[in-house]
Design an enzyme around this catalytic site. Structure first.
Site, PDB file in Angstrom:
ATOM      1  N   ASP A   1       0.859  -1.187   0.000  1.00 29.10           N
ATOM      2  CA  ASP A   1       0.000   0.000   0.000  1.00 29.10           C
ATOM      3  C   ASP A   1       0.891   1.231   0.000  1.00 29.10           C
ATOM      4  O   ASP A   1       1.557   1.528   1.000  1.00 29.10           O
ATOM      5  CB  ASP A   1      -0.909  -0.034   1.236  1.00 29.10           C
ATOM      6  N   HIS A   2       0.891   1.961  -1.105  1.00 33.28           N
ATOM      7  CA  HIS A   2       1.813   3.086  -1.252  1.00 33.28           C
ATOM      8  C   HIS A   2       1.412   4.289  -0.394  1.00 33.28           C
ATOM      9  O   HIS A   2       2.160   5.271  -0.314  1.00 33.28           O
ATOM     10  CB  HIS A   2       1.893   3.506  -2.727  1.00 33.28           C
TER      11      HIS A   2
END
Length: 469
Positions: free
Chosen positions: A439-440
């Protein structure tokens, strides 16, 4: 007026309602009945198997008696709180029969309920019963009082009385319609009380064979005692339509929610795992590992746990409501498992605290339980990171989608003998490709790269399990 017979019936016949078997699930499908009317049951005896959005679960009944009635056939999806079985707890004391659940009526007064309070579920007691009634169907003679409508609005997640002109749908259904670009005002509802269901939204999202429209002004037909179970239908010889429910429905919702909520980034690395394969062979002969299954997944799992210890920022979750990053100081390691009912992701609780033999035992139990369809909802809750082994299908790698609520997932490809430069010479070596999706929003490229590089380094040189631990 309550008569003596009514009081006797209430005391003689007890009803067992569909419990919330965990994680706030709202419905379950009855897969199989283990009893029939006339059978004697005892407290704690399993009477049926149901499939929730997460797993198949066996339901024990919490009292003794003789089965009087099964309210729903196999294959029916039942809301939590609905009566599924009636039991005669005093057989032989008369010919009285329990009153069946009434069909929807216009009167605002609720029917007499079973004793209020916390009702027994699988173990202990569940949530208190709700006295809320469903919204009356459109076209009924009498309107629901304003207070009851307000309560129903709260139950549906609206927080206030919904104007009659607004389509009725639960929040997850509204979100699904929004994701698919469907205007709920154009959807024909089929749910009880005119509520739009997920199936209605999916039906509106794709073309369907032409059919005669239902008359809008026609009087509503009486509600059946039990909805017909969804069945597989074949259209000619070219298509088969399979109802989306249970685990498959949960997978679809989770993947859509994850893919369109968390910005995914996937990185790849190809690594020589020859030494890891030699370690696996040696561990199989080690007496300390006797009785447990040793395979490459065990070493990969341990490598990921060490990488997380070295890079704890990857073990976190995004809290959208509070706009916070929740750092987890424990690792519940999820293992994606393919089952006859679909993909599930049970997890090993506090995997970071387990020794290699303990981790091997946990992996073996997790996989066998999943394949037998006995994974509980609790076993699939609270995961922090996940491993998916696509290599067992001969696949080199993939771009895995995050399990909702988690920040990273590691995909492991097939381990193959390939030409590889080793000590300055081209030699056949055992090689695999790893893919890490993260999850950036909370994992930067640097952090994700470090985690993936650490896993690869350990698999290339397993002695790092000792030096880095």
């Amino acid at each position: 007026m309550t008569t003596m017979t009514d009081t006797s019936n209430a005391a003689r016949f007890r009803e067992f309602k569909m419990p919330d078997v965990g994680e706030g699930l709202t419905e379950a499908e009855i897969l199989k009945w283990y009893v029939q009317p006339g059978d004697t049951v005892t407290d704690g005896q399993v009477v049926c198997e149901v499939e929730t959005a997460k797993a198949a679960v066996e339901l024990p009944i919490p009292f003794d008696g003789v089965v009087h009635e099964l309210r729903f056939p196999e294959g029916t999806t039942v809301d939590v709180g609905q009566v599924i079985i009636a039991v005669d707890v005093a057989p032989g004391s008369g010919d009285a029969a329990p009153a069946a659940e009434p069909a929807p009526v216009a009167q605002p007064e609720p029917e007499p309920e079973a004793p209020k309070g916390r009702q027994p579920v699988l173990v202990g007691y569940g949530v208190s019963e709700s006295s809320t009634k469903r919204r009356a169907r459109k076209g009924m003679a009498a309107a629901v009082p304003a207070a009851a409508a307000a309560i129903q609005g709260e139950m549906n997640g609206h927080g206030a009385v919904v104007p009659e002109s607004r389509p009725l749908a639960k929040p997850p259904v509204r979100k699904l319609a929004k994701d698919l670009g469907i205007d709920l005002a154009t959807v024909v509802p089929t749910g009880e009380g005119g509520i739009i269901t997920r199936e209605d939204v999916h039906a509106a999202a794709k073309p369907v064979p032409a059919q005669a429209p239902a008359p809008v002004a026609a009087e509503p037909a009486p509600a059946p005692e039990a909805p017909a179970p969804a069945v597989v239908t074949t259209v000619g010889a070219r298509e088969t339509r399979i109802p989306v429910k249970g685990v498959r429905k949960a997978i679809a919702q989770a993947m859509v929610g994850s893919a369109f909520t968390a910005p995914h980034v996937t990185e790849f690395v190809t690594v020589d795992v020859t030494r890891t394969m030699k370690l696996v062979a040696e561990l199989k002969e080690d007496k300390e590992m006797a009785g447990v299954r040793v395979n490459p997944l065990l070493i990969i799992a341990k490598a990921l746990l060490v990488a997380i210890k070295r890079n704890p920022g990857v073990n976190a979750a995004w809290d959208e409501a509070n706009q916070e990053i929740v750092q987890k100081h424990y690792v519940n390691l999820g293992i994606a498992a393919a089952t006859p009912r679909g993909l599930i992701v049970p997890n090993i609780k506090d995997a970071h605290e387990q020794t290699l033999p303990q981790l091997a035992a946990s992996l073996g139990e997790l996989v066998s339980t999943a394949r037998e369809g006995r994974t509980s909802p609790a076993a699939m809750a609270g995961g922090t990171v996940t491993i998916t082994n696509v290599g067992v299908f001969g696949v080199d790698t993939g771009t895995p989608i995050l399990n909702p609520g988690e920040s990273a997932i590691l995909a492991v490809g097939a381990i193959k003998l390939q030409p590889w430069v080793h000590k300055g010479k081209v030699k056949p070596r055992q090689v695999t490709t790893l893919a890490l999706s993260f999850d950036h929003r909370l994992v930067d490229g640097e952090l994700g790269s470090k985690v993936l590089a650490d896993v690869a380094a350990i698999l290339e040189q397993p002695k790092r399990l000792i030096t880095w631990a």
